[in-house]
Design a protein around this motif. Structure first.
Motif, PDB file in Angstrom:
ATOM      1  N   LEU A  32       0.831  -1.202   0.000  1.00 16.70           N
ATOM      2  CA  LEU A  32       0.000   0.000   0.000  1.00 16.70           C
ATOM      3  C   LEU A  32       0.863   1.249   0.000  1.00 16.70           C
ATOM      4  O   LEU A  32       1.913   1.290   0.658  1.00 16.70           O
ATOM      5  CB  LEU A  32      -0.897   0.015   1.249  1.00 16.70           C
ATOM      6  N   ASP A  33       0.415   2.275  -0.719  1.00 16.12           N
ATOM      7  CA  ASP A  33       1.104   3.559  -0.602  1.00 16.12           C
ATOM      8  C   ASP A  33       0.675   4.247   0.694  1.00 16.12           C
ATOM      9  O   ASP A  33      -0.130   3.710   1.465  1.00 16.12           O
ATOM     10  CB  ASP A  33       0.851   4.441  -1.826  1.00 16.12           C
ATOM     11  N   MET A  34       1.195   5.426   0.940  1.00 15.01           N
ATOM     12  CA  MET A  34       1.002   6.091   2.222  1.00 15.01           C
ATOM     13  C   MET A  34      -0.477   6.336   2.543  1.00 15.01           C
ATOM     14  O   MET A  34      -0.958   5.999   3.631  1.00 15.01           O
ATOM     15  CB  MET A  34       1.762   7.426   2.228  1.00 15.01           C
ATOM     16  N   MET A  35      -1.225   6.920   1.625  1.00 12.25           N
ATOM     17  CA  MET A  35      -2.613   7.268   1.912  1.00 12.25           C
ATOM     18  C   MET A  35      -3.505   6.029   1.977  1.00 12.25           C
ATOM     19  O   MET A  35      -4.436   5.968   2.784  1.00 12.25           O
ATOM     20  CB  MET A  35      -3.147   8.247   0.855  1.00 12.25           C
ATOM     21  N   ALA A  36      -3.222   5.028   1.157  1.00 11.83           N
ATOM     22  CA  ALA A  36      -3.994   3.780   1.236  1.00 11.83           C
ATOM     23  C   ALA A  36      -3.725   3.090   2.569  1.00 11.83           C
ATOM     24  O   ALA A  36      -4.636   2.540   3.200  1.00 11.83           O
ATOM     25  CB  ALA A  36      -3.634   2.862   0.074  1.00 11.83           C
ATOM     26  N   GLY A  37      -2.474   3.138   3.022  1.00  8.82           N
ATOM     27  CA  GLY A  37      -2.135   2.582   4.323  1.00  8.82           C
ATOM     28  C   GLY A  37      -2.815   3.323   5.455  1.00  8.82           C
ATOM     29  O   GLY A  37      -3.301   2.708   6.414  1.00  8.82           O
ATOM     30  N   ARG A  83      -6.052  19.033   4.469  1.00  7.97           N
ATOM     31  CA  ARG A  83      -7.345  18.709   3.860  1.00  7.97           C
ATOM     32  C   ARG A  83      -7.332  17.325   3.212  1.00  7.97           C
ATOM     33  O   ARG A  83      -8.347  16.620   3.228  1.00  7.97           O
ATOM     34  CB  ARG A  83      -7.736  19.778   2.839  1.00  7.97           C
ATOM     35  N   VAL A  84      -6.187  16.936   2.642  1.00  8.16           N
ATOM     36  CA  VAL A  84      -6.083  15.610   2.031  1.00  8.16           C
ATOM     37  C   VAL A  84      -6.292  14.530   3.086  1.00  8.16           C
ATOM     38  O   VAL A  84      -7.085  13.590   2.899  1.00  8.16           O
ATOM     39  CB  VAL A  84      -4.712  15.436   1.347  1.00  8.16           C
ATOM     40  N   VAL A  85      -5.602  14.654   4.214  1.00  7.10           N
ATOM     41  CA  VAL A  85      -5.731  13.672   5.286  1.00  7.10           C
ATOM     42  C   VAL A  85      -7.135  13.710   5.876  1.00  7.10           C
ATOM     43  O   VAL A  85      -7.715  12.663   6.192  1.00  7.10           O
ATOM     44  CB  VAL A  85      -4.662  13.910   6.372  1.00  7.10           C
ATOM     45  N   ASN A  86      -7.699  14.896   6.032  1.00  7.78           N
ATOM     46  CA  ASN A  86      -9.065  15.002   6.567  1.00  7.78           C
ATOM     47  C   ASN A  86     -10.068  14.224   5.724  1.00  7.78           C
ATOM     48  O   ASN A  86     -10.979  13.582   6.252  1.00  7.78           O
ATOM     49  CB  ASN A  86      -9.494  16.467   6.645  1.00  7.78           C
ATOM     50  N   ASN A  87      -9.908  14.285   4.407  1.00  8.75           N
ATOM     51  CA  ASN A  87     -10.830  13.550   3.536  1.00  8.75           C
ATOM     52  C   ASN A  87     -10.728  12.045   3.774  1.00  8.75           C
ATOM     53  O   ASN A  87     -11.744  11.335   3.788  1.00  8.75           O
ATOM     54  CB  ASN A  87     -10.541  13.873   2.072  1.00  8.75           C
ATOM     55  N   VAL A  88      -9.517  11.548   3.989  1.00 10.51           N
ATOM     56  CA  VAL A  88      -9.331  10.129   4.268  1.00 10.51           C
ATOM     57  C   VAL A  88      -9.948   9.779   5.619  1.00 10.51           C
ATOM     58  O   VAL A  88     -10.616   8.743   5.771  1.00 10.51           O
ATOM     59  CB  VAL A  88      -7.831   9.766   4.248  1.00 10.51           C
TER      60      VAL A  88
END
Length: 411
Positions: free
Chosen positions: A256-261, A331-336
């Motif tokens: 997994l990449d960072m955001m998928a992880g 904001r990117v992390v918040n969406n996840v």
């Protein structure tokens, strides 16, 4: 004159018919007008509508208003201060101005400042825990410095794996922070055949196992505030020493990449929280605290020497991922996070938007050590204390009061 009715009177059958007709229509409409079930439903509906209305009073969106009468509730002498965030002691410029901005939510009624005696009285014999990265520690320090006003006999507290905390004997309340930057357990593993001290290897993340610092606290706290996010970047875990995700003891393939992880960890931790933390525990997830690096990231000579909060029309330029700025991760992390926690009973503590304005309120170059900027760069991520996290405390306190009620003891 006789009092007996004459049953042979020709009007008598008509009277009987009309009476029966009246009773029929009356009984037909009776359930709609006087049924106890209907009354209860109406009452519950009104109550639910009132509660929903209260929740719709959005404390998280509004504006900062300059108010010279606004003063912090503590100073640089608070014993829980951390040196790098103690901006008064470190002689950061404009501290009086920084603390004269008041958050005014859009919901009309305004935001009350925390009453430490009332809050600790309400929480008597209960405990509050914050779990996550150093921004939750930043939050915790502000919380402790405010609350100590209510109990001069407060004691530093460090048990059950807590990184930092305090015990308020007057109220029998503990407030503490557990450091767990990814929330899930992670540890460095050197490459096969390399020495344990080698820097060549991977960071194994067991997505379904909480970090040791908080795995055994499920029944201790009555309020919990979780966060993770600031360590989910390639500046913390570069490709040479990447995060590698494991589930049930085996590596997840394909990798997994960072955001998928991050998403898998969030879903696993949320599942663990709902399964292991008692239902009666009030659970929050604090969304990202935005950074304000200008001209480059923290390791690229980025700075935050601002005198005023940002304007509303500047926020998207700073934080919208479409502009690919160095601060876009909030904001990117918040969406996840929002996507991963949907459907859980964990409440969002959305302090991101209100904090995006405050480019002026970081320690910047005033870090309390001469060589700190040369080594680490300016701190445009954490917050000066007193400062913005004091308003976070006001909001969290308001939500705790709403949940637990208004009865309290102050002896």
């Amino acid at each position: 004159m006789s009092n007996n009715y004459n049953l042979t009177n020709p009007l008598f059958p008509s009277l009987i018919f009309l009476s029966l007709l009246f009773l029929y229509f009356y009984s037909s409409f009776l359930p709609f007008s006087s049924s106890p079930t209907t009354t209860t439903t109406t009452s519950l509906s009104t109550s639910s509508s009132s509660e929903e209305g209260e929740e719709q009073c959005d404390l998280f969106h509004g504006k900062w208003v300059y108010d010279e009468t606004q003063k912090p509730l503590y100073d640089d002498t608070c014993p829980f201060q951390r040196n790098a965030w103690n901006c008064i002691r470190n002689k950061r410029e404009n501290m009086e101005k920084i603390n004269s901005w008041k958050w005014v939510p859009n919901c009309g009624g305004g935001l009350n400042r925390v009453d430490p005696v009332m809050l600790l009285g309400l929480m008597r014999n209960k405990n509050i825990g914050l779990i996550g990265d150093s921004l939750n520690e930043n939050f915790l320090v502000a919380f402790l410095c405010v609350l100590r006003i209510a109990d001069p006999n407060v004691k530093k507290w460090k048990r059950k794996g807590a990184w930092k905390g305090a015990y308020f004997p007057r109220f029998n309340v503990t407030v503490a922070y557990h450091r767990a930057v990814l929330l899930a357990r992670h540890q460095f593993q050197p490459k096969m055949g390399r020495d344990i001290d080698s820097s060549d290897g991977i960071y194994r993340v067991d997505v379904d196992i909480p970090a040791d610092d908080w795995i055994h606290i499920s029944d201790f706290y009555d309020v919990l505030v979780f966060n993770t996010g600031h360590w989910w970047g390639y500046d913390k875990f570069p490709e040479e020493t990447p995060l590698v995700f494991y589930q049930s003891g085996k590596p997840i393939l394909p990798r997994l990449d960072m955001m998928a992880g991050l998403k898998v960890v969030l879903q696993s931790m949320a599942s663990y929280i709902e399964r292991e933390i008692p239902k009666k525990t009030l659970k929050f997830w604090r969304l990202q605290s935005p950074r304000h690096f200008y001209g480059g990231d923290w390791n690229q000579n980025g700075s935050c020497l601002f005198d005023e909060p940002l304007n509303a029309d500047q926020l998207d330029l700073w934080y919208d991922a479409r502009h690919n700025g160095v601060n876009k991760e909030a904001r990117v992390v918040n969406n996840v996070i929002k996507d991963s926690l949907r459907g859980t009973d964990i409440k969002m503590l959305d302090l991101t938007h209100m904090s995006e304005f405050r480019a002026d309120a970081h320690p910047a170059k005033w870090l309390g050590k001469k060589d700190a900027v040369a080594v680490w760069g300016q701190d445009c991520m954490h917050w000066c204390l007193p400062g913005v996290p004091d308003t976070w405390v006001d909001i969290l306190s308001e939500l705790i009061v709403r949940h637990f009620g208004t009865e309290f003891g102050t002896d």
